[in-house]
Design a protein around this motif. Structure first.
Motif, PDB file in Angstrom:
ATOM      1  N   ARG A 126      39.428  34.326  38.463  1.00  0.00           N
ATOM      2  CA  ARG A 126      39.911  35.134  37.116  1.00  0.00           C
ATOM      3  C   ARG A 126      40.858  36.062  37.421  1.00  0.00           C
ATOM      4  NH1 ARG A 126      34.413  35.121  35.267  1.00  0.00           N
ATOM      5  NH2 ARG A 126      33.818  33.067  35.498  1.00  0.00           N
ATOM      6  N   ALA A 127      40.277  36.963  38.242  1.00  0.00           N
ATOM      7  CA  ALA A 127      41.323  38.130  38.613  1.00  0.00           C
ATOM      8  C   ALA A 127      42.276  37.777  39.026  1.00  0.00           C
ATOM      9  CB  ALA A 127      40.526  39.066  39.398  1.00  0.00           C
ATOM     10  N   SER A 128      42.553  36.745  40.094  1.00  0.00           N
ATOM     11  CA  SER A 128      43.866  36.505  40.351  1.00  0.00           C
ATOM     12  C   SER A 128      44.640  35.497  39.289  1.00  0.00           C
ATOM     13  CB  SER A 128      43.611  35.379  41.512  1.00  0.00           C
ATOM     14  OG  SER A 128      43.405  34.357  40.989  1.00  0.00           O
ATOM     15  N   ALA A 129      44.006  34.998  38.493  1.00  0.00           N
ATOM     16  CA  ALA A 129      44.843  34.330  37.280  1.00  0.00           C
ATOM     17  C   ALA A 129      45.538  35.443  36.707  1.00  0.00           C
ATOM     18  CB  ALA A 129      44.019  33.564  36.494  1.00  0.00           C
ATOM     19  N   SER A 130      44.746  36.541  36.197  1.00  0.00           N
ATOM     20  CA  SER A 130      44.915  37.660  35.363  1.00  0.00           C
ATOM     21  C   SER A 130      46.183  38.242  36.118  1.00  0.00           C
ATOM     22  CB  SER A 130      43.995  38.691  34.992  1.00  0.00           C
ATOM     23  OG  SER A 130      43.640  39.278  36.125  1.00  0.00           O
ATOM     24  N   LEU A 131      46.211  38.453  37.239  1.00  0.00           N
ATOM     25  CA  LEU A 131      47.507  39.249  38.048  1.00  0.00           C
ATOM     26  C   LEU A 131      48.503  38.003  38.115  1.00  0.00           C
ATOM     27  CD1 LEU A 131      45.538  40.866  40.756  1.00  0.00           C
ATOM     28  CD2 LEU A 131      46.514  41.803  38.677  1.00  0.00           C
TER      29      LEU A 131
ATOM     30  N   GLN B 224      47.911  28.541  43.418  1.00  0.00           N
ATOM     31  CA  GLN B 224      48.041  29.965  44.241  1.00  0.00           C
ATOM     32  C   GLN B 224      46.634  30.647  44.562  1.00  0.00           C
ATOM     33  OE1 GLN B 224      51.150  31.807  41.868  1.00  0.00           O
ATOM     34  NE2 GLN B 224      52.419  31.775  43.778  1.00  0.00           N
ATOM     35  N   GLY B 225      45.782  30.585  43.359  1.00  0.00           N
ATOM     36  CA  GLY B 225      44.637  31.294  43.450  1.00  0.00           C
ATOM     37  C   GLY B 225      43.616  30.461  44.494  1.00  0.00           C
ATOM     38  N   PHE B 226      43.797  29.272  44.464  1.00  0.00           N
ATOM     39  CA  PHE B 226      42.966  28.496  45.310  1.00  0.00           C
ATOM     40  C   PHE B 226      43.359  28.892  46.873  1.00  0.00           C
ATOM     41  CE2 PHE B 226      42.316  24.515  47.845  1.00  0.00           C
ATOM     42  CZ  PHE B 226      40.968  24.604  47.849  1.00  0.00           C
TER      43      PHE B 226
END
Lengths: 238, 395
Positions: free
Chosen positions: B294-299, B305-307
């Motif tokens: 979730r943090a990576s998505a918020s960034l 990419q997050g995966f």
């Protein structure tokens, strides 16, 4: 080993399932190798033993010349060449329980097998299997060995004597269709214990079933097994 | 604090002793048989002493004939003759009966003046240098012939070493096939196991337990039962083919060949070994906090990419553990491939089992095992370089 008592005769035969066989039925070892007459897959044990003998008989070698032929390099080449003709249609089995299973499922049209296994399926499971005795490979089985240096040698020898009495040998045929090894035991063969059927037509060493039989030459195999097993493995992998 | 050291050492000593006695020692003793074996030499020690000084060009001296004429009958009486005759027969078919026959007949044959003539009377092969070369080679204490055989090489009469003709090679093709099958099965387990492990790790607790049970029940089921189940499913007259024929996708004569070939081996082995991939992956995935994604998505990272950059790198230790487990188990497999693999169902472990149980050629079995062990160690070191064993987690 130089000599020893063998407990029984068993036979490597081939069998088919009447349910999946057409009007025309196979009756000789030549038919097993005849893919034109009987198209369909064949089950064979994944070892050179029995397969080489069957191949030579099917290729026209007289029964009493099979081992003399195998004793030559040309003879072995000839056996493998005959096996080559059906190689693509063979399903290789490993354990004695597999051929009856493959025949029952219709996985193979015919399969080599131990006659006792087919007998069990015929009698105890009422499978419509037919054994083709032509070209059967009759072999000695069930030898007894005593561990060297045992402190109970007397008891061990007493058991060997007991197990080789005519009645003891004949008793095996109350349970499965394997022939006794002593002539004196032959007359004692009777009926199957569980179902009461007459065992005589099912015995591999009976005169009727032995009309075109080959006795396996364990001496020849003890000399050549290692060499042929390597060759067989290389042949399979090709 | 040497005292505390000693106490802790004393505590682990029983474990070391146990591993040493039950694992290291038997393994070392078996593997040493691949090159060093005295059991055959000890059947004819005097003959071997005489042969030690023999050049191998002409027939050995009379002393060798005299020694073997004495030692063969006594080996027969001691029941050790089979060791020699079996080993010699592997080098040349026919030696078994030559040796057995000679041991039987020497006491019954009239002495012809020299032992050389007496033995030649029993069988003229004794007057052949080749017979003696084989006996010396079969009874040698130290030998590399098992390794040569295992590597599909053969020694030429002039001493050089050559590869066996292509169509006679047995063991190297099987070793390559074993490595190929093991690597493929490992890859398949990873491709199938990764999403399953992710699904389980992300599921709510109640469903997670159910899903885990679905992984564990096959894991607890007997190997033979699972293999046989695949036969029932995959064979020509099997459940899947029957189903497809009934639905009209296939005709009766175009049934799929899914078993008794490489496909059958891959399917059955992958299924049997899958839990060994899923369980370490699951345990690693469980420890990855959900809020990192979730943090990576918020960034601003997309889900992919997050995966790729956050989630996947953290599961590497699980992949490493799972892959190593599956690969090492796969390399020693032989029952499953033998039952479902058809003519391609023979792997190197089948040959080792054959030489241990049936042909009793333990020297060759040990040489094959050693080569397999070295292959696994090399792959392990390679793997360690790539993934890093210290980062691996077995769950």
């Amino acid at each position: 080993m130089e000599c020893g008592p063998a407990g029984l005769y068993y036979s490597t035969i081939y069998a088919y399932n009447r349910k999946y066989m057409g009007e025309q039925t196979p009756s000789s070892i030549e038919d097993f190798f005849d893919l034109d007459k009987f198209p369909g897959r064949r089950g064979m044990r994944r070892v050179p033993f029995a397969n080489l003998e069957f191949a030579l008989i099917a290729d026209g070698v007289p029964i009493d010349e099979v081992y003399a032929t195998l004793d030559t390099a040309d003879g072995i080449d000839r056996a493998f060449a005959k096996l080559d003709t059906i190689k693509d249609d063979v399903v290789w089995w490993e354990a004695g329980a597999q051929p009856p299973q493959m025949l029952a499922d219709g996985e193979v049209l015919m399969s080599t097998a131990y006659n006792g296994r087919i007998f069990n399926a015929q009698i105890l499971e009422a499978q419509p299997f037919v054994i083709v005795w032509d070209g059967q490979l009759l072999s000695l089985g069930g030898p007894l060995a005593i561990v060297a240096g045992t402190p109970r040698i007397e008891a061990a020898l007493a058991f060997v004597r007991f197990a080789n009495r005519p009645q003891s040998l004949a008793n095996i045929s109350k349970y499965i269709s394997y022939s006794p090894t002593r002539l004196s035991a032959e007359t004692l063969v009777g009926t199957h214990l569980e179902t009461g059927i007459d065992m005589h037509p099912h015995m591999p060493a009976s005169a009727e079933n032995m009309r075109r039989a080959l006795k396996s030459d364990w001496r020849w195999w003890s000399e050549h097994r290692d060499e042929l097993n390597e060759r067989f493995s290389a042949w399979l992998a090709r | 604090m040497p005292h505390a050291r000693l106490v802790s050492l004393a505590l682990v000593l029983p474990l070391f002793a146990f591993v040493g006695v039950t694992f290291v020692a038997p393994l070392a003793s078996l593997l040493s048989k691949s090159a060093y074996e005295t059991r055959i030499h000890d059947v004819i020690p005097e003959t071997m002493d005489v042969l030690a000084a023999w050049d191998g060009q002409d027939l050995p001296p009379e002393a060798a004939f005299a020694a073997i004429a004495k030692e063969l009958p006594s080996a027969r009486a001691n029941r050790t003759l089979l060791r020699l005759s079996g080993a010699a027969n592997r080098l040349q078919s026919g030696m078994r009966s030559l040796i057995t026959r000679t041991a039987q007949r020497v006491p019954r044959t009239e002495f012809a003046g020299t032992w050389r003539e007496t033995l030649a009377e029993i069988d003229e092969d004794w007057a052949d240098v080749q017979t003696w070369i084989i006996i010396e080679s079969a009874a040698a204490k130290f030998t590399l012939r098992h390794y040569l055989q295992a590597l599909d090489l053969e020694a030429q009469p002039d001493g050089s070493i050559k590869a066996r003709p292509q169509q006679e090679r047995v063991y190297m093709p099987l070793l390559w096939r074993t490595l190929l099958v093991s690597l493929s099965v490992t890859l398949l387990c990873f491709l199938i196991g990764y999403p399953i492990a992710m699904l389980i790790a992300d599921a709510p607790p109640r469903r997670r337990n159910l899903l885990l049970l679905l992984v564990l029940i096959p894991f607890w089921t007997s190997l033979l039962v699972r293999t046989t189940a695949w036969i029932v499913l995959l064979q020509r007259q099997g459940v899947i083919n029957d189903f497809l024929v009934t639905l009209g996708f296939l005709r009766d004569d175009t049934r799929l060949e899914m078993i008794y070939n490489m496909t059958g081996t891959f399917v059955a082995m992958t299924h049997v070994l899958l839990p060994f991939m899923v369980l370490p992956l699951y345990s690693v995935m469980r420890s990855i906090p959900q809020n990192q994604l979730r943090a990576s998505a918020s960034l601003g990272a997309t889900p992919i990419q997050g995966f790729v950059r956050v989630y996947f790198p953290q599961t590497l230790p699980g992949i490493g553990a799972g892959a190593l487990l599956v690969f090492i188990l796969a390399i020693g497999y032989y029952i499953t491939p033998a039952l479902v693999g058809g003519s391609s169902g023979q792997l190197i472990a089948n040959m080792i089992a054959y030489h241990v149980q049936t042909s009793l050629n333990w020297g060759l079995a040990a040489a094959l095992s050693s080569i397999l062990l070295v292959a696994v160690i090399v792959l392990y070191l390679l793997f360690n370089r790539l993934v890093g064993i210290d980062r691996m987690r077995l769950g």
